[in-house]
Motif scaffolding. Structure first.
Motif, PDB file in Angstrom:
ATOM      1  N   LYS A 293       0.628  -1.324  -0.087  1.00 44.23           N
ATOM      2  CA  LYS A 293       0.050   0.104   0.039  1.00 44.23           C
ATOM      3  C   LYS A 293       0.710   1.271   0.094  1.00 44.23           C
ATOM      4  CE  LYS A 293      -0.951  -0.238   4.874  1.00 44.23           C
ATOM      5  NZ  LYS A 293       0.304  -0.802   5.255  1.00 44.23           N
TER       6      LYS A 293
ATOM      7  N   THR B 253       0.945   7.350   7.709  1.00 41.27           N
ATOM      8  CA  THR B 253       1.335   7.314   8.961  1.00 41.27           C
ATOM      9  C   THR B 253       2.513   6.655   9.639  1.00 41.27           C
ATOM     10  OG1 THR B 253      -0.461   5.850   9.473  1.00 41.27           O
ATOM     11  CG2 THR B 253      -0.961   8.208   9.988  1.00 41.27           C
TER      12      THR B 253
ATOM     13  N   PHE C 189       5.789   8.141  11.408  1.00 38.59           N
ATOM     14  CA  PHE C 189       6.180   7.685  12.738  1.00 38.59           C
ATOM     15  C   PHE C 189       7.691   7.298  12.609  1.00 38.59           C
ATOM     16  CE2 PHE C 189       1.733   6.603  14.018  1.00 38.59           C
ATOM     17  CZ  PHE C 189       1.760   7.281  14.918  1.00 38.59           C
TER      18      PHE C 189
ATOM     19  N   VAL D 163       5.705   0.764  17.521  1.00 38.49           N
ATOM     20  CA  VAL D 163       6.253   0.454  16.073  1.00 38.49           C
ATOM     21  C   VAL D 163       7.196  -0.687  16.140  1.00 38.49           C
ATOM     22  CG1 VAL D 163       7.438   1.374  14.157  1.00 38.49           C
ATOM     23  CG2 VAL D 163       5.874   3.054  15.308  1.00 38.49           C
TER      24      VAL D 163
ATOM     25  N   GLU E 242       2.766  -3.146  17.391  1.00 34.29           N
ATOM     26  CA  GLU E 242       1.606  -2.907  17.818  1.00 34.29           C
ATOM     27  C   GLU E 242       1.306  -1.402  17.313  1.00 34.29           C
ATOM     28  OE1 GLU E 242      -0.071  -4.809  19.652  1.00 34.29           O
ATOM     29  OE2 GLU E 242       1.623  -6.094  20.045  1.00 34.29           O
ATOM     30  N   TYR E 243      -0.134  -1.135  17.262  1.00 37.08           N
ATOM     31  CA  TYR E 243      -0.525   0.287  17.105  1.00 37.08           C
ATOM     32  C   TYR E 243      -0.105   1.161  17.750  1.00 37.08           C
ATOM     33  CZ  TYR E 243      -3.035  -1.760  13.086  1.00 37.08           C
ATOM     34  OH  TYR E 243      -3.427  -2.443  11.946  1.00 37.08           O
TER      35      TYR E 243
ATOM     36  N   ARG F 262      -6.733   3.078  10.830  1.00 30.64           N
ATOM     37  CA  ARG F 262      -6.625   1.573  11.073  1.00 30.64           C
ATOM     38  C   ARG F 262      -7.499   0.901  12.290  1.00 30.64           C
ATOM     39  NH1 ARG F 262      -0.618   1.805   9.269  1.00 30.64           N
ATOM     40  NH2 ARG F 262      -0.223  -0.536   9.039  1.00 30.64           N
TER      41      ARG F 262
ATOM     42  N   ARG G 103      11.667  -7.678   2.010  1.00 31.79           N
ATOM     43  CA  ARG G 103      11.895  -6.313   1.971  1.00 31.79           C
ATOM     44  C   ARG G 103      12.960  -6.103   3.398  1.00 31.79           C
ATOM     45  NH1 ARG G 103       7.129  -2.603   3.572  1.00 31.79           N
ATOM     46  NH2 ARG G 103       7.303  -3.461   5.792  1.00 31.79           N
TER      47      ARG G 103
ATOM     48  N   ASP H 290      10.955  -3.189  12.515  1.00 32.57           N
ATOM     49  CA  ASP H 290       9.461  -3.997  12.490  1.00 32.57           C
ATOM     50  C   ASP H 290       9.670  -5.245  11.490  1.00 32.57           C
ATOM     51  OD1 ASP H 290       9.080  -2.408  10.679  1.00 32.57           O
ATOM     52  OD2 ASP H 290       6.981  -1.927  11.301  1.00 32.57           O
TER      53      ASP H 290
ATOM     54  N   ARG I 277       2.323  -7.773  13.324  1.00 30.08           N
ATOM     55  CA  ARG I 277       1.654  -6.868  12.547  1.00 30.08           C
ATOM     56  C   ARG I 277       0.438  -7.415  11.854  1.00 30.08           C
ATOM     57  NH1 ARG I 277       6.671  -5.299   9.731  1.00 30.08           N
ATOM     58  NH2 ARG I 277       5.380  -4.127   8.353  1.00 30.08           N
TER      59      ARG I 277
END
Ligand code: ADP
Length: 194
Positions: free
Chosen positions: A14, A32, A36, A54, A58-59, A89, A128, A136, A145
């Protein structure tokens, strides 16, 4: 004036596709996750408060995230529209976005959902990880995640579907193929009403 949300699990591409779409429409892509990460790297107050979340996959708490988005959307470059990548989210974030847009007399045009086979996501993210070294992108955190996405963000598809805003896009294949599918969509959005 077009306001789009790009939604999809970690590894669905995305971020990449939000950039392409925003470029094509001549509007900023607002990620976002990128904001961050930049704040963590610069050791700002926001970054210090977000970092542990992060890194753990976690959000970041809604209050912190919503305040950041509130400030970002107040910037002048959003006046002709924008593409949101990774926001909202949570249900709380959906409500805040609704309120922010209503206050500015604007509304969401569409929520593009990138659909990718879950088996491919972990492979993509591990690949990646070798290239980008994101804090993360370790296997444990990747799995966390994906779990958080399924629990907290996947339910938003139903919420937006009830509003008729969901546009599903097949996110499998090469980046260029997915881009082509989305550009096709961008054309129809640009030409809408003209
Ligand atoms: P991905 O979708 O691949 O996990 P992102 O770059 O979009 O990557 O997000 C990275 C991290 O940033 C998330 O795991 C989370 O900690 C934080 N984050 C990004 N957007 C949000 C949001 N809207 N609400 C809460 N946390 C967020």
């Amino acid at each position: 004036m077009t306001i789009l949300v790009l939604m999809g699990p970690p590894g669905s591409g995305k971020g990449t596709q939000a950039q392409v779409l925003a470029g094509r429409l001549g509007m900023p892509a607002i990620s976002t996750g990128d904001i961050f990460r930049a704040n963590v790297a610069d050791r700002t107050d926001l970054g210090n408060r977000a970092q542990d979340f992060v890194d753990a996959g976690e959000y970041v708490p809604d209050q912190l995230t919503n305040q950041m988005v509130r400030e970002r959307l107040a910037a002048k470059d959003t006046r002709h529209g924008f593409v949101l990548d990774g926001y909202p989210r949570t249900l709380d974030q959906v409500e805040v976005l609704d309120e922010l847009l209503a206050n500015q007399d604007r509304k969401l045009d569409a929520v593009v959902v990138l659909d990718v086979d879950p088996d491919h996501l972990v492979q993509r993210l591990l690949h990646r990880a070798e290239l980008e070294h994101r804090s993360d992108d370790t296997e444990d955190v990747i799995r966390r995640r994906l779990q958080v996405y399924n629990e907290q963000t996947h339910p938003l598809i139903k919420v937006y579907d009830e509003r008729g805003l969901i546009i599903p896009v097949d996110g499998t294949g090469e980046i260029d193929e997915v881009t082509a599918r989305i550009l096709h969509l961008a054309d129809s959005l640009e030409n809408r009403g003209s």
